[in-house]
Scaffold this motif. Structure first.
Motif, PDB file in Angstrom:
ATOM      1  N   ALA A 198      -8.044 -10.703  -5.532  1.00 10.14           N
ATOM      2  CA  ALA A 198      -7.816  -9.466  -6.284  1.00 10.14           C
ATOM      3  C   ALA A 198      -8.697  -8.331  -5.763  1.00 10.14           C
ATOM      4  CB  ALA A 198      -8.076  -9.700  -7.768  1.00 10.14           C
ATOM      5  N   ALA A 199      -9.927  -8.656  -5.419  1.00  9.87           N
ATOM      6  CA  ALA A 199     -10.853  -7.638  -4.908  1.00  9.87           C
ATOM      7  C   ALA A 199     -10.336  -7.031  -3.614  1.00  9.87           C
ATOM      8  CB  ALA A 199     -12.235  -8.244  -4.704  1.00  9.87           C
ATOM      9  N   VAL A 200      -9.766  -7.864  -2.747  1.00 11.07           N
ATOM     10  CA  VAL A 200      -9.206  -7.360  -1.492  1.00 11.07           C
ATOM     11  C   VAL A 200      -8.007  -6.461  -1.774  1.00 11.07           C
ATOM     12  CG1 VAL A 200      -8.079  -8.009   0.670  1.00 11.07           C
ATOM     13  CG2 VAL A 200     -10.034  -9.334  -0.162  1.00 11.07           C
ATOM     14  N   ILE A 201      -7.133  -6.887  -2.675  1.00  9.64           N
ATOM     15  CA  ILE A 201      -5.946  -6.088  -2.996  1.00  9.64           C
ATOM     16  C   ILE A 201      -6.361  -4.727  -3.550  1.00  9.64           C
ATOM     17  CG2 ILE A 201      -3.861  -5.952  -4.411  1.00  9.64           C
ATOM     18  CD1 ILE A 201      -3.799  -9.048  -4.377  1.00  9.64           C
ATOM     19  N   ARG A 202      -7.323  -4.735  -4.457  1.00  7.35           N
ATOM     20  CA  ARG A 202      -7.799  -3.462  -5.020  1.00  7.35           C
ATOM     21  C   ARG A 202      -8.328  -2.539  -3.918  1.00  7.35           C
ATOM     22  NH1 ARG A 202     -10.574  -7.186  -8.808  1.00  7.35           N
ATOM     23  NH2 ARG A 202      -9.216  -7.425 -10.643  1.00  7.35           N
ATOM     24  N   LYS A 203      -9.128  -3.106  -3.023  1.00  4.22           N
ATOM     25  CA  LYS A 203      -9.743  -2.304  -1.967  1.00  4.22           C
ATOM     26  C   LYS A 203      -8.710  -1.750  -1.003  1.00  4.22           C
ATOM     27  CE  LYS A 203     -13.039  -2.593   1.878  1.00  4.22           C
ATOM     28  NZ  LYS A 203     -13.958  -3.471   2.630  1.00  4.22           N
ATOM     29  N   GLU A 204      -7.754  -2.581  -0.616  1.00  2.00           N
ATOM     30  CA  GLU A 204      -6.816  -2.203   0.440  1.00  2.00           C
ATOM     31  C   GLU A 204      -5.652  -1.349  -0.068  1.00  2.00           C
ATOM     32  OE1 GLU A 204      -7.299  -2.660   3.624  1.00  2.00           O
ATOM     33  OE2 GLU A 204      -9.219  -3.657   3.178  1.00  2.00           O
ATOM     34  N   THR A 205      -5.312  -1.474  -1.356  1.00  2.00           N
ATOM     35  CA  THR A 205      -4.138  -0.754  -1.871  1.00  2.00           C
ATOM     36  C   THR A 205      -4.488   0.282  -2.933  1.00  2.00           C
ATOM     37  OG1 THR A 205      -3.668  -2.287  -3.696  1.00  2.00           O
ATOM     38  CG2 THR A 205      -2.756  -2.840  -1.517  1.00  2.00           C
ATOM     39  N   GLY A 206      -5.627   0.124  -3.587  1.00  2.00           N
ATOM     40  CA  GLY A 206      -5.970   0.997  -4.700  1.00  2.00           C
ATOM     41  C   GLY A 206      -5.285   0.636  -5.987  1.00  2.00           C
ATOM     42  N   LEU A 207      -4.532  -0.458  -5.992  1.00  2.00           N
ATOM     43  CA  LEU A 207      -3.795  -0.877  -7.178  1.00  2.00           C
ATOM     44  C   LEU A 207      -4.703  -1.572  -8.186  1.00  2.00           C
ATOM     45  CD1 LEU A 207      -0.593  -2.258  -5.450  1.00  2.00           C
ATOM     46  CD2 LEU A 207      -0.598  -0.457  -7.206  1.00  2.00           C
ATOM     47  N   LYS A 208      -4.385  -1.416  -9.464  1.00  2.00           N
ATOM     48  CA  LYS A 208      -5.003  -2.199 -10.514  1.00  2.00           C
ATOM     49  C   LYS A 208      -4.499  -3.633 -10.367  1.00  2.00           C
ATOM     50  CE  LYS A 208      -5.336  -2.537 -15.570  1.00  2.00           C
ATOM     51  NZ  LYS A 208      -4.924  -1.895 -16.862  1.00  2.00           N
ATOM     52  N   VAL A 209      -5.405  -4.621 -10.507  1.00  2.00           N
ATOM     53  CA  VAL A 209      -5.021  -6.032 -10.396  1.00  2.00           C
ATOM     54  C   VAL A 209      -5.540  -6.772 -11.619  1.00  2.00           C
ATOM     55  CG1 VAL A 209      -5.076  -8.135  -9.010  1.00  2.00           C
ATOM     56  CG2 VAL A 209      -5.156  -5.907  -7.878  1.00  2.00           C
ATOM     57  N   ILE A 210      -4.621  -7.459 -12.309  1.00  2.00           N
ATOM     58  CA  ILE A 210      -4.966  -8.309 -13.450  1.00  2.00           C
ATOM     59  C   ILE A 210      -4.821  -9.754 -13.001  1.00  2.00           C
ATOM     60  CG2 ILE A 210      -4.352  -8.984 -15.795  1.00  2.00           C
ATOM     61  CD1 ILE A 210      -3.303  -6.139 -16.210  1.00  2.00           C
TER      62      ILE A 210
ATOM     63  N   GLN B 197       0.800  -1.220   0.000  1.00  2.00           N
ATOM     64  CA  GLN B 197       0.000   0.000   0.000  1.00  2.00           C
ATOM     65  C   GLN B 197       0.844   1.287   0.000  1.00  2.00           C
ATOM     66  OE1 GLN B 197      -0.732   2.530   2.377  1.00  2.00           O
ATOM     67  NE2 GLN B 197      -2.191   3.445   0.934  1.00  2.00           N
ATOM     68  N   PRO B 198       1.930   1.371   0.766  1.00  2.00           N
ATOM     69  CA  PRO B 198       2.711   2.618   0.745  1.00  2.00           C
ATOM     70  C   PRO B 198       3.360   2.906  -0.602  1.00  2.00           C
ATOM     71  CG  PRO B 198       3.169   1.346   2.730  1.00  2.00           C
ATOM     72  CD  PRO B 198       2.392   0.450   1.825  1.00  2.00           C
ATOM     73  N   LEU B 199       3.518   1.882  -1.441  1.00  2.00           N
ATOM     74  CA  LEU B 199       4.157   2.056  -2.749  1.00  2.00           C
ATOM     75  C   LEU B 199       3.149   2.166  -3.881  1.00  2.00           C
ATOM     76  CD1 LEU B 199       7.060  -0.567  -2.504  1.00  2.00           C
ATOM     77  CD2 LEU B 199       7.134   1.878  -2.003  1.00  2.00           C
ATOM     78  N   ALA B 200       1.872   2.109  -3.561  1.00  2.00           N
ATOM     79  CA  ALA B 200       0.844   1.989  -4.590  1.00  2.00           C
ATOM     80  C   ALA B 200       0.927   3.081  -5.648  1.00  2.00           C
ATOM     81  CB  ALA B 200      -0.545   1.973  -3.953  1.00  2.00           C
ATOM     82  N   ALA B 201       1.204   4.299  -5.243  1.00  2.00           N
ATOM     83  CA  ALA B 201       1.245   5.413  -6.194  1.00  2.00           C
ATOM     84  C   ALA B 201       2.412   5.303  -7.170  1.00  2.00           C
ATOM     85  CB  ALA B 201       1.321   6.739  -5.440  1.00  2.00           C
ATOM     86  N   LYS B 202       3.408   4.495  -6.830  1.00  2.00           N
ATOM     87  CA  LYS B 202       4.595   4.360  -7.669  1.00  2.00           C
ATOM     88  C   LYS B 202       4.532   3.135  -8.588  1.00  2.00           C
ATOM     89  CE  LYS B 202       7.408   6.399  -3.987  1.00  2.00           C
ATOM     90  NZ  LYS B 202       8.565   6.198  -3.062  1.00  2.00           N
ATOM     91  N   LEU B 203       3.542   2.264  -8.384  1.00  2.00           N
ATOM     92  CA  LEU B 203       3.455   1.007  -9.115  1.00  2.00           C
ATOM     93  C   LEU B 203       2.384   1.056 -10.195  1.00  2.00           C
ATOM     94  CD1 LEU B 203       3.656  -1.392  -6.028  1.00  2.00           C
ATOM     95  CD2 LEU B 203       5.503  -0.892  -7.650  1.00  2.00           C
ATOM     96  N   GLN B 204       2.567   0.221 -11.225  1.00  2.00           N
ATOM     97  CA  GLN B 204       1.585   0.134 -12.305  1.00  2.00           C
ATOM     98  C   GLN B 204       0.395  -0.732 -11.914  1.00  2.00           C
ATOM     99  OE1 GLN B 204       2.289   2.030 -15.224  1.00  2.00           O
ATOM    100  NE2 GLN B 204       3.816   2.695 -13.719  1.00  2.00           N
TER     101      GLN B 204
END
Length: 274
Positions: A259-271, A221-228
Motif C-alpha cells: 500500500a505504501a508503494v501504491i500511495r507513493k507512486e500513484t498518489g491514490l488513497k489506499v485502504i 497512475q494516469p487515472l489517479a485523479a479520476k479514482l476514489q
C-alpha cells in the motif's frame, strides 16, 4: 451469526439477496446476487464461489428480487441477524455482488433502478455499491445502471488485480488486455465514483514481484485523479477453485508495504483489508 470468514450467499434462504459481514464495507452488507447459477465470465484464482462455472446469469425475476430485499431489510431492522458478541447487525451498504459478474445480466439496469426506488421509499441512507470486473462497461445498459448508482450517491468497486495482460490472464483466468482494462476503468470512473479493488497474495509461495507492483502502479497512475482510491485486500476466506493449494495469504505488514508503494507512486488513497 454473521462472520467475516463465511459469505454464504444462500444462508438466509433467499435466491437473490444475502447478508454478509464485510471487512471493506465496515459492517453488514446486503448483497444482491444476479448470478444464482454460480456462473461468471472470469474465473479468478482466489474466487470463493463453490462450483463456479463459465457463463452468464439466468433471467432475473425483478419482482422476486425486490420482495426478497424488502424482507431481508425488515429482518435486519428487527435484529434477526447478529455479529460477534451477540450484537444486532447494522446495515452498512447494499451491494450488487454475488456469485458472478452482475453486469452480465440483461436486467442489470432495471434491477439497479428498482433497488434505488426501494432505497428511496425507505429513506435508506447507506451506500449502494457495484462490485464488478468491468468487462461489460461497453454495454449501454450497464452504463445506464452506473448512472443510476451515481444518482443514488453510490459507487463502484472495480476489480483490477494486476498491471499486465499476462498477469491478468494468470490471476483472473481471462484473456483481457491491459489496455482494455484501463479503458473500461476510465469509462467507469466517468460514470460513477469508482474505487479500484485489488487482491494481493502469494502464488506458489511467492508474492507478486517488484516489477509486478511497478507495472500495476504505472497502469493506475494516469487515472489517479479520476479514482476514489484503492481497496487492497488479502485472502480472508479460502479459494474454492482448483488453484487454491497454490495460494497463500500475505501478512498484514506485507500488504501495508505494498500500500505504501501504491500511495507513493500513484498518489491514490489506499485502504488495506488483510
Amino acid at each position: 451469526m454473521l462472520r467475516i470468514d463465511d459469505h454464504n450467499r444462500f444462508a438466509a434462504g433467499f435466491t437473490y439477496v444475502y447478508p454478509v459481514l464485510s471487512r471493506r464495507a465496515g459492517g453488514v452488507s446486503v448483497g444482491i446476487n444476479l448470478n444464482p447459477n454460480n456462473a461468471c465470465n472470469w474465473a479468478c484464482l482466489y474466487c470463493q464461489v463453490d462450483n463456479l462455472q463459465r457463463g452468464g446469469p439466468p433471467p432475473i425475476d425483478l419482482a422476486q428480487l425486490i420482495k426478497e430485499l424488502a424482507s431481508l431489510l425488515d429482518a435486519l431492522l428487527a435484529g434477526a441477524f447478529v455479529v460477534a458478541g451477540g450484537q444486532a447487525a447494522a446495515l452498512a451498504d447494499i451491494a450488487f455482488s454475488g456469485n458472478g459478474e452482475s453486469t452480465a445480466a440483461a436486467e442489470f439496469a432495471p434491477a439497479v433502478q428498482a433497488v434505488c426506488a426501494l432505497m428511496q421509499e425507505r429513506k435508506l441512507e447507506v451506500p449502494l455499491r457495484l462490485i464488478t470486473n468491468g468487462s461489460f462497461l461497453h454495454r449501454p445498459g450497464v452504463q445506464e445502471g452506473l448512472r443510476h448508482i451515481a444518482a443514488q450517491g453510490g459507487e463502484v468497486w472495480f476489480k483490477f488485480d494486476r498491471g499486465s495482460s499476462d498477469e491478468i490472464a494468470t490471476v483472473n483466468a481471462i484473456a483481457w488486455p491491459l489496455e482494455r482494462a484501463v479503458a473500461h476503468l476510465a469509462q467507469c470512473a466517468a460514470l460513477a465514483p469508482t474505487w479500484v479493488q485489488t487482491c494481493w497474495f502469494c502464488l506458489d509461495g511467492a508474492p507478486p514481484s517488484a516489477e509486478s507492483l511497478a507495472a500495476y502502479c504505472a497502469a493506475l497512475q494516469p487515472l489517479a485523479a479520476k479514482l476514489q482510491g484503492v481497496h487492497l485486500y488479502g485472502l480472508a476466506r479460502p479459494s474454492q477453485q482448483a488453484a487454491a493449494p497454490r495460494l497463500s495469504a500475505l501478512s498484514a505488514e506485507a500488504l501495508e508495504a505494498v500500500a505504501a508503494v501504491i500511495r507513493k507512486e500513484t498518489g491514490l488513497k489506499v485502504i488495506v483489508s488483510p
